[in-house]
Scaffold this motif. Structure first.
Motif, short mmCIF file in Angstrom:
data_model
loop_
_atom_site.label_atom_id
_atom_site.label_comp_id
_atom_site.label_asym_id
_atom_site.label_seq_id
_atom_site.Cartn_x
_atom_site.Cartn_y
_atom_site.Cartn_z
N LEU A 271 33.48 39.90 42.13
CA LEU A 271 34.60 39.10 42.61
C LEU A 271 35.59 38.79 41.49
N TRP A 272 35.10 38.46 40.30
CA TRP A 272 36.04 38.20 39.20
C TRP A 272 36.79 39.47 38.81
N HIS A 273 36.10 40.59 38.78
CA HIS A 273 36.79 41.85 38.44
C HIS A 273 37.81 42.20 39.52
N TYR A 274 37.47 41.94 40.77
CA TYR A 274 38.43 42.19 41.85
C TYR A 274 39.67 41.32 41.66
N LEU A 275 39.49 40.03 41.40
CA LEU A 275 40.63 39.12 41.25
C LEU A 275 41.53 39.54 40.10
N CYS A 276 40.94 40.04 39.03
CA CYS A 276 41.71 40.44 37.86
C CYS A 276 42.32 41.84 38.00
N SER A 277 42.05 42.50 39.11
CA SER A 277 42.59 43.85 39.31
C SER A 277 43.73 43.89 40.32
N ILE A 278 44.06 42.74 40.92
CA ILE A 278 45.09 42.73 41.97
C ILE A 278 46.45 43.02 41.35
N ASP A 279 47.19 43.95 41.94
CA ASP A 279 48.52 44.31 41.44
C ASP A 279 49.42 43.09 41.35
N TRP A 280 50.23 43.06 40.29
CA TRP A 280 51.23 42.04 40.01
C TRP A 280 50.64 40.74 39.46
N ILE A 281 49.33 40.61 39.45
CA ILE A 281 48.71 39.39 38.93
C ILE A 281 48.43 39.56 37.44
N THR A 282 49.02 38.68 36.63
CA THR A 282 48.80 38.71 35.18
C THR A 282 48.05 37.47 34.68
N THR A 283 47.94 36.45 35.54
CA THR A 283 47.23 35.23 35.17
C THR A 283 46.31 34.83 36.30
N VAL A 284 45.06 34.55 35.98
CA VAL A 284 44.09 34.07 36.96
C VAL A 284 43.58 32.71 36.51
N ARG A 285 43.76 31.71 37.36
CA ARG A 285 43.23 30.37 37.11
C ARG A 285 41.91 30.23 37.87
N SER A 286 40.88 29.85 37.16
CA SER A 286 39.53 29.92 37.71
C SER A 286 39.21 28.84 38.74
N GLY A 287 39.98 27.73 38.77
CA GLY A 287 39.54 26.60 39.56
C GLY A 287 38.31 25.98 38.92
N HIS A 288 37.68 25.01 39.60
CA HIS A 288 36.52 24.32 39.04
C HIS A 288 35.31 25.25 38.97
N ARG A 289 34.73 25.34 37.77
CA ARG A 289 33.56 26.18 37.56
C ARG A 289 32.51 25.40 36.78
N ALA A 290 31.30 25.95 36.74
CA ALA A 290 30.25 25.35 35.93
C ALA A 290 30.64 25.45 34.45
N PRO A 291 30.21 24.47 33.63
CA PRO A 291 30.60 24.51 32.21
C PRO A 291 30.00 25.69 31.46
N ASP A 292 28.91 26.28 31.99
CA ASP A 292 28.33 27.48 31.36
C ASP A 292 28.56 28.71 32.24
N ASP A 293 29.69 28.72 32.94
CA ASP A 293 29.99 29.82 33.86
C ASP A 293 30.01 31.16 33.11
#
Length: 424
Positions: A271-293
């Motif tokens: 899922l993270w690799h998919y989000l970082c591969s979307i055309d035109w997207i240069t910045t991904v904000r993770s939202g709330h994650r575990a501190p050891d994500d």
């Protein structure tokens, strides 16, 4: 100024919901009155017997406005090892600016916690807007949250190969499909995630736009699922995008994750690799994650994920020490005698914990304590998010027997940190 005895703290009646909502909005600095639609929606899930208001009988003009709000609802909180424990979830806590420093929160909290103890809730939970407020009521910060901003071009990912190479696949789905597939997935995820809470049906309706509120305009989301090689859905993400372009006609789109849950590391990676591969997207904000994500280290260059937030999140108040300590699991074996100090008289006393990989037994005891600690410091130890050695160094617990803090850490610390994905 009204006298203290002019302010009546009590549960609300159904015909007082609108006035209670007005005070809630004032406390959260929302000056516009709630719409009829939003008040009607509140009435569908608010429990009047667990909803408190402070009514000012001394207000001018003969009115009796609500000047403080407080409500709770039943919740399940996952203990270390996967056992759900009954929790008293506290939310919508406000005191109107004109009525601060009069003990209204203390009165409401005392009523609610006493009722929770009487019901048999093991813990109480809340999300603290401000750090200093809730420690005096026996709450402690039991999970933390973190957020990253990923510089996608710097990440080192091969964006030409977004398809998982493990035999799984990522597919876009609509809100109806999320409501069909998501609840079962979430139940499996939260069973393995200490600190997670249950998601009622209403959560799925609101987050997919099936139920919309006037006070909180819905931003349309994309939803994607990861299906493993067997075809079973193992991951789900909801996200929004901003379409941005520079003066040089280069894309600079930003994607913000609203919710991402994954049952397996493979699903999380895909899922993270998919989000970082979307055309035109240069910045991904993770939202709330575990501190050891895992996110930063799923990238070839972990520095591409910049940490922008690390803070306390879910606060827990232990109400039943015996049931809380017996509900969780322990990776090693040992015995510990704790003296829990609780001025409210809800969970104080001395307890002997005998625990190991095969289970735990906890009971009141008159033995000399090895550690003495306030009830609020027990919460992060119970969830495995804190070190007793560290708390001793900070002066927040007393080591009555040399080496007892290390014994506590060996028993209570967990391999992965607890995490609560949801606010309430």
């Amino acid at each position: 100024m009204s006298r203290a005895d002019d302010i009546d703290v009590r549960t609300i009646a159904e015909d007082e919901i609108r006035e209670w909502r007005r005070a809630l909005d004032a406390g959260f600095l929302r000056p516009s009155p709630a719409s009829d639609h939003d008040v009607a929606d509140l009435a569908t899930h608010l429990i009047p017997s667990r909803t408190l208001g402070a009514f000012d009988k001394g207000a001018p003009g003969g009115s009796t406005p609500v000047v403080a709000t407080f409500r709770s609802f039943p919740q399940e909180l996952t203990a270390v090892g996967g056992t759900p424990v009954p929790a008293d979830a506290i939310t919508n806590v406000t005191v109107t600016a004109t009525h601060r420093r009069r003990g209204l929160l203390s009165r409401m909290m005392a009523l609610d916690l006493a009722a929770a103890k009487e019901r048999g809730d093991v813990v109480a939970t809340l999300i603290a807007a401000e750090y200093p407020i809730y420690g005096r009521f026996g709450f402690g910060p039991a999970t933390h949250t973190a957020q990253w901003v990923v510089d996608v071009p710097r990440s080192g990912l091969d964006r030409r190969r977004p398809v998982p190479d493990d035999g799984g696949r990522v597919d876009l789905v609509d809100g109806a499909e999320v409501r069909r597939l998501g609840p079962a997935l979430h139940e499996r995820v939260r069973a393995a995630q200490a600190g997670a809470t249950n998601r009622p049906e209403r959560w799925w309706r609101v987050t997919t736009g099936d139920l919309r509120l006037d006070a909180f305009p819905y931003a349309e989301r994309f939803h994607a699922v990861y299906g493993g090689p067997s075809g079973q859905v193992e991951g789900l993400v909801g996200y929004v995008c901003e379409d941005r372009w520079g003066d040089d006609k280069r894309p600079g789109g930003e994607l913000t994750v609203k919710s991402l849950i994954a049952e397996t590391p493979a699903a999380e990676r895909a899922l993270w690799h998919y989000l970082c591969s979307i055309d035109w997207i240069t910045t991904v904000r993770s939202g709330h994650r575990a501190p050891d994500d895992l996110l930063p280290h799923l990238l070839p260059d972990p520095r591409a994920a910049r940490l922008v937030l690390h803070a306390d999140y879910l606060w827990v108040r232990i109400l039943d020490v015996v049931r809380a300590l017996e509900a969780r699991t322990y990776e090693s074996a040992g015995t510990l005698v704790l003296e829990v100090v609780d001025p409210a008289g809800l969970a104080g006393g001395r307890y002997r914990l005998e625990a190991g990989p095969d289970g735990a037994r906890c009971a009141p005891t008159d033995r000399e304590p090895q550690l003495t600690l306030p009830v609020g410091e027990l919460a992060p130890l119970w969830t495995g998010d804190e070190s007793a050695v560290r708390l001793a160094a900070l002066g927040r617990l007393e080591e009555r027997q040399k080496g007892a803090a290390s014994v506590a850490d060996a028993l209570l610390r967990t391999s992965r940190r607890p995490w609560c994905p949801d606010g309430f």
